[in-house]
Design an enzyme around this catalytic site. Structure first.
Site, PDB file in Angstrom:
ATOM      1  CG  HIS A  59     -85.993 -42.742   0.994  1.00 24.61           C
ATOM      2  ND1 HIS A  59     -84.632 -42.911   0.870  1.00 24.61           N
ATOM      3  CD2 HIS A  59     -86.217 -41.415   0.896  1.00 24.61           C
ATOM      4  CE1 HIS A  59     -84.060 -41.733   0.709  1.00 24.61           C
ATOM      5  NE2 HIS A  59     -85.004 -40.814   0.728  1.00 24.61           N
ATOM      6  CG  HIS A  83     -82.581 -40.167  -5.632  1.00 25.76           C
ATOM      7  ND1 HIS A  83     -81.973 -41.219  -5.007  1.00 25.76           N
ATOM      8  CD2 HIS A  83     -82.484 -39.122  -4.765  1.00 25.76           C
ATOM      9  CE1 HIS A  83     -81.535 -40.842  -3.815  1.00 25.76           C
ATOM     10  NE2 HIS A  83     -81.845 -39.571  -3.648  1.00 25.76           N
TER      11      HIS A  83
END
Length: 309
Positions: A26, A101
């Site tokens: 992920h 991110h």
């Protein structure tokens, strides 16, 4: 030592990819984020304001990093599905695209080359690259990125096919090693970009491990019988109050360590195959032995195959 993925066993060569079980990570690229960079366009305005303070960026880093291993290390550890979120840097001249991110990561090109180097050395290995979030990108940025993907992999790219045609034998015969999933309309113009809807990855968005496992069960039951791959996201997502309460500890120490044993037990109870799990993603994939668990599950497919012949 290096662990080469189990599907290289020739027994698996005729089994459809959507039946096999693969391991994914992920936010795959987030092993390095730049705390000196501006906060990314994937974040809310309030966080962008707060992040002008360098301490806040340091804290963000603890919650932005979901993997400890580089691409090469993840590949050597058996990861074959990569969850990729990308962005331009607003205000930067040119069309360079970065992984993102919360904070900016490495240039996408550098990551693609690292993956390609591994594939060059392991010509029978296959990877799934899922470009599923784009930020601050117009069509010219997309064209730049798509050209970079093509430059990195060239003839290794597998053109869009019916999912059930894609087996290891098919990939080896064509010398293909990369399936690109591209969640943006431009995919229609390039034969090597698979549409995002061929790689659904429903997201539980919870900090509660029981709710997560229930969600994984339900979405597996709903998995369309044919026509797509499928990602089971075995991840817990921090709430703002989770982050506030455990500012300094970060994601790994707060959510991941505590709940991994239960998640792994769920994985062990799964079966691959037409109605089963296909790709499982997790944070900090190296913390428990996901790899060995996945191997054991793929072996169940062989047992079924032998008993039916």
């Amino acid at each position: 030592g290096t662990w080469i993925f189990v599907v290289l066993e020739t027994h698996f060569s005729k089994i459809e990819y959507s039946w096999l079980l693969f391991l994914g990570s992920h936010d795959s690229f987030s092993y390095w984020v730049d705390e000196k960079s501006p906060v990314g366009p994937d974040q809310a305005t309030a966080i962008k304001r707060l992040a002008r303070i360098s301490l806040v960026r340091k804290i963000m880093k603890k919650w932005s990093v979901t993997q400890n291993l580089t691409f090469k290390e993840q590949l050597e550890g058996g990861i074959r599905y990569f969850d990729l979120r990308v962005s331009s840097k607003p205000g930067e001249i040119g069309q360079e695209i970065y992984f993102i991110h919360g904070l900016f990561g490495i240039k996408v090109w550098d990551g693609l080359k690292e993956i390609d180097d591994f594939l060059e050395q392991h010509p029978k290995e296959v990877v799934f690259l899922d470009f599923n979030h784009f930020y601050a990108m117009d069509n010219s940025h997309h064209c730049y990125l798509i050209n970079r993907i093509h430059s990195a992999f060239g003839s290794k790219l597998c053109s869009v096919e019916c999912v059930e045609y894609v087996t290891l034998q098919y990939m080896w015969e064509k010398k293909h090693q990369v399936l690109i999933f591209y969640h943006y309309t431009l995919y229609e113009e390039y034969p090597f970009l698979w549409p995002g809807n061929k790689m659904p990855a429903p997201w539980a968005n919870t900090t509660n491990v029981h709710k997560l496992l229930q969600f994984l069960e339900t979405t597996l039951e709903e998995r369309s019988r044919y026509g797509t791959f499928h990602v089971s996201q075995a991840i817990l997502t921090p709430r703002v109050k989770t982050i506030a309460r455990h500012l300094i500890r970060g994601l790994k120490n707060t959510l991941v360590h505590r709940n991994l044993p239960m998640i792994l037990n769920w994985v062990k109870a799964q079966k691959p195959g037409v109605m089963g799990v296909n790709i499982i993603t997790s944070d900090f994939v190296e913390l428990v032995d996901f790899a060995a668990t996945v191997i054991a599950l793929n072996d169940l497919l062989l047992e079924d195959d032998e008993s039916s012949t």
